[in-house]
Motif scaffolding. Structure first.
Motif, short mmCIF file in Angstrom:
data_model
loop_
_atom_site.label_atom_id
_atom_site.label_comp_id
_atom_site.label_asym_id
_atom_site.label_seq_id
_atom_site.Cartn_x
_atom_site.Cartn_y
_atom_site.Cartn_z
N SER A 17 9.26 2.77 5.07
CA SER A 17 9.82 1.42 5.01
C SER A 17 11.18 1.47 4.32
CB SER A 17 8.88 0.49 4.24
OG SER A 17 7.63 0.40 4.88
N LYS A 18 12.10 0.64 4.74
CA LYS A 18 13.46 0.69 4.20
C LYS A 18 13.49 0.46 2.70
CE LYS A 18 15.84 -0.53 8.48
NZ LYS A 18 16.73 -1.47 9.19
N SER A 19 12.60 -0.38 2.19
CA SER A 19 12.58 -0.64 0.75
C SER A 19 12.06 0.55 -0.06
CB SER A 19 11.72 -1.88 0.45
OG SER A 19 10.39 -1.67 0.87
N CYS A 20 11.48 1.53 0.64
CA CYS A 20 10.94 2.71 -0.04
C CYS A 20 11.88 3.92 0.07
CB CYS A 20 9.58 3.09 0.55
SG CYS A 20 8.29 1.87 0.32
N THR A 21 13.02 3.72 0.69
CA THR A 21 13.93 4.85 0.96
C THR A 21 14.34 5.59 -0.31
OG1 THR A 21 14.78 3.75 2.94
CG2 THR A 21 16.11 5.52 2.02
N GLU A 22 14.66 4.85 -1.38
CA GLU A 22 15.08 5.49 -2.63
C GLU A 22 13.97 6.35 -3.21
OE1 GLU A 22 16.78 2.93 -5.54
OE2 GLU A 22 18.31 2.11 -4.18
N GLN A 23 12.73 5.83 -3.20
CA GLN A 23 11.61 6.62 -3.71
C GLN A 23 11.39 7.88 -2.89
OE1 GLN A 23 9.27 2.80 -3.56
NE2 GLN A 23 8.09 3.84 -5.15
N VAL A 24 11.51 7.76 -1.57
CA VAL A 24 11.33 8.91 -0.70
C VAL A 24 12.44 9.94 -0.93
CG1 VAL A 24 11.30 9.66 1.71
CG2 VAL A 24 10.05 7.62 1.04
N ASP A 25 13.67 9.47 -1.07
CA ASP A 25 14.79 10.38 -1.35
C ASP A 25 14.57 11.13 -2.67
OD1 ASP A 25 16.16 9.79 0.95
OD2 ASP A 25 17.44 8.28 0.03
N ALA A 26 14.06 10.41 -3.68
CA ALA A 26 13.81 11.05 -4.99
C ALA A 26 12.73 12.12 -4.87
CB ALA A 26 13.40 9.99 -6.01
N LEU A 27 11.69 11.83 -4.11
CA LEU A 27 10.63 12.83 -3.91
C LEU A 27 11.17 14.03 -3.16
CD1 LEU A 27 7.62 10.52 -2.94
CD2 LEU A 27 7.72 12.02 -4.93
N ALA A 28 12.00 13.78 -2.13
CA ALA A 28 12.54 14.88 -1.32
C ALA A 28 13.45 15.79 -2.13
CB ALA A 28 13.30 14.31 -0.12
N ALA A 29 14.00 15.27 -3.23
CA ALA A 29 14.87 16.08 -4.08
C ALA A 29 14.08 17.06 -4.94
CB ALA A 29 15.72 15.17 -4.97
N ILE A 48 0.84 -1.20 0.00
CA ILE A 48 0.00 0.00 0.00
C ILE A 48 0.88 1.25 0.00
CG2 ILE A 48 -1.68 1.33 1.34
CD1 ILE A 48 -2.86 -1.30 2.31
N GLU A 49 1.93 1.24 0.82
CA GLU A 49 2.85 2.37 0.87
C GLU A 49 3.49 2.62 -0.49
OE1 GLU A 49 6.90 3.77 3.28
OE2 GLU A 49 5.79 1.99 3.91
N GLU A 50 3.94 1.55 -1.15
CA GLU A 50 4.57 1.68 -2.47
C GLU A 50 3.58 2.22 -3.50
OE1 GLU A 50 5.94 -2.29 -3.03
OE2 GLU A 50 7.93 -1.89 -2.17
N ASN A 51 2.33 1.76 -3.45
CA ASN A 51 1.31 2.25 -4.39
C ASN A 51 1.06 3.74 -4.21
OD1 ASN A 51 0.89 -0.22 -5.64
ND2 ASN A 51 -0.79 -0.81 -4.29
N TYR A 52 0.97 4.18 -2.96
CA TYR A 52 0.77 5.60 -2.70
C TYR A 52 1.95 6.43 -3.21
CZ TYR A 52 -3.48 5.32 0.20
OH TYR A 52 -4.76 5.16 0.65
N LEU A 53 3.16 5.92 -3.01
CA LEU A 53 4.33 6.65 -3.49
C LEU A 53 4.31 6.79 -5.01
CD1 LEU A 53 7.13 5.18 -1.18
CD2 LEU A 53 6.37 7.55 -1.27
N ARG A 54 3.88 5.74 -5.70
CA ARG A 54 3.78 5.82 -7.17
C ARG A 54 2.74 6.84 -7.60
NH1 ARG A 54 5.07 0.14 -7.04
NH2 ARG A 54 2.89 -0.41 -6.69
N MET A 55 1.71 7.02 -6.80
CA MET A 55 0.64 7.97 -7.14
C MET A 55 1.10 9.43 -7.04
SD MET A 55 -2.55 6.21 -5.13
CE MET A 55 -3.50 7.73 -5.16
#
Length: 374
Positions: free
Chosen positions: A132-144, A109-116
């Motif tokens: 979640s640790k597996s979402c760290t790269e996606q979160v870093d990309a958004l934060a940039a 669910i967390e990954e789906n929301y990040l894709r949205m």
């Protein structure tokens, strides 16, 4: 003479495709498809030229984009409701809407929301817990690309704006309060202690370490719920039930305990009800304390001793950081935006109420426990 308006013909020339292709891609026609490379080429050319599809508002003009997204692991714990209240207060004051993504502690669910987020295009994102640790790269990309704040455990993800708590400190405060009251045989009741829940582990470690440094580490029992429960969608009373049933287990195993601490207030309420049902007096026979200082902690017949770490203020601070960053970007020249990282931390504070008192004299204490309060 005014500047010539950019047309779809200009976009077609810049991207090396036909005008019809530009029209179909930018108008999101559903009955046609193009390669990912072609779509990206056309959209990039349109952005660079400043082309606006007729009848479509730009992001700047679209009031619907005055939106802050909040990632929340659950809405069943008052702690997260308190955070949201603080966030929404500040957002409302500044004319922003808040969209809550309740991940239910589910990675998919967390990954789906990040894709949205690419299509939602919020102006800021707040995580009310560590991603979640597996979402760290996606979160870093958004934060940039957009302001992103995490309300997290200190010493993690320090390169991102954060409103922090050193979770070992509440654990130590809880333990110190019990030690000062003469408690030497205690239990700590917790939700699942999985690797994904680092903040829980920190709080338990702080509690145990305080007892160890006082020379009473052997007197601490840590009882955590099954890890399988973290994969189940939580209900309104999930944490209450954990406190209740784990306390029942403890009572069957060890009647010499003089105090039980809960990871949070909801766990502590379950502990208290299990004790009352077992006709164990609080605090004369068993002290209980929690953490978070939720509104319910002061409303019960036996008010709960707890740790206040100023949850609503954390929500307000997180939203304030987002709005500061948005304003800073608006006021800066393109390519000259200031680089800053915010870190805010409150010191937790013990709120002593009626659920804790001096430890009763136990046969295991050898006279070292304090006397019962009169």
């Amino acid at each position: 003479m005014g500047k010539r308006k950019v047309t779809s013909v200009d976009v077609a020339k810049a991207s090396g495709v036909s005008q019809a292709t530009v029209s179909m891609i930018l108008n999101r026609r559903q009955n046609v498809s193009f390669s990912k490379e072609t779509v990206e080429k056309v959209e990039e050319a349109a952005r660079e030229l400043g082309y606006q599809v007729p009848g479509r508002k730009t992001r700047r003009d679209n009031r619907g984009q005055r939106l802050i997204v909040v990632f929340c692991p659950t809405l069943t714990n008052p702690y997260y409701v308190m955070l949201l209240h603080g966030i929404e207060e500040v957002a409302k004051e500044k004319g922003y809407g808040v969209f809550v993504c309740n991940t239910q502690r589910d990675l998919k669910i967390e990954e789906n929301y990040l894709r949205m987020m690419k299509s939602v295009q919020p102006q800021g994102i707040i995580y009310t817990c560590n991603p979640s640790k597996s979402c760290t790269e996606q979160v870093d990309a958004l934060a940039a690309s957009i302001p992103l704040v995490i309300i997290n455990n200190r010493e993690e993800l320090l390169e991102i704006d954060a409103v922090e708590l050193n979770n070992a400190k509440p654990g130590r405060l809880m333990a110190r309060h019990l030690l000062d009251l003469g408690h030497r045989h205690v239990a700590f009741v917790s939700p699942p202690l999985t690797s994904r829940q680092g903040q829980r582990l920190k709080r338990v470690e702080g509690f145990v370490r305080e007892f160890e440094e006082a020379g009473f580490g052997d007197g601490v029992i840590v009882r955590a719920a099954s890890e399988d429960l973290d994969a189940v969608i939580p209900s309104m009373d999930s944490e209450y039930k954990m406190g209740y049933y784990l306390t029942k287990e403890l009572l069957r195993e060890d009647r010499e305990l003089t105090a039980i601490a809960g990871m949070n207030d909801m766990i502590a309420f379950g502990i208290m009800d299990a004790l009352i049902e077992s006709k164990i007096r609080i605090p004369a026979e068993m002290s209980v304390l929690g953490c978070d200082n939720t509104i319910y902690s002061s409303l019960r017949t036996i008010s709960l001793t707890t740790i206040d770490h100023y949850v609503p203020l954390k929500g307000r601070d997180a939203c304030d950081i987002i709005l500061r960053k948005i304003q800073s970007q608006k006021e800066s020249k393109e390519g000259n935006e200031p680089v800053s990282t915010y870190h805010v931390e409150y010191e937790p504070k013990l709120i002593a109420r009626r659920s804790t008192s001096y430890a009763r004299t136990s046969s295991l204490d050898n006279g070292t426990s304090g006397k019962r309060r009169k």
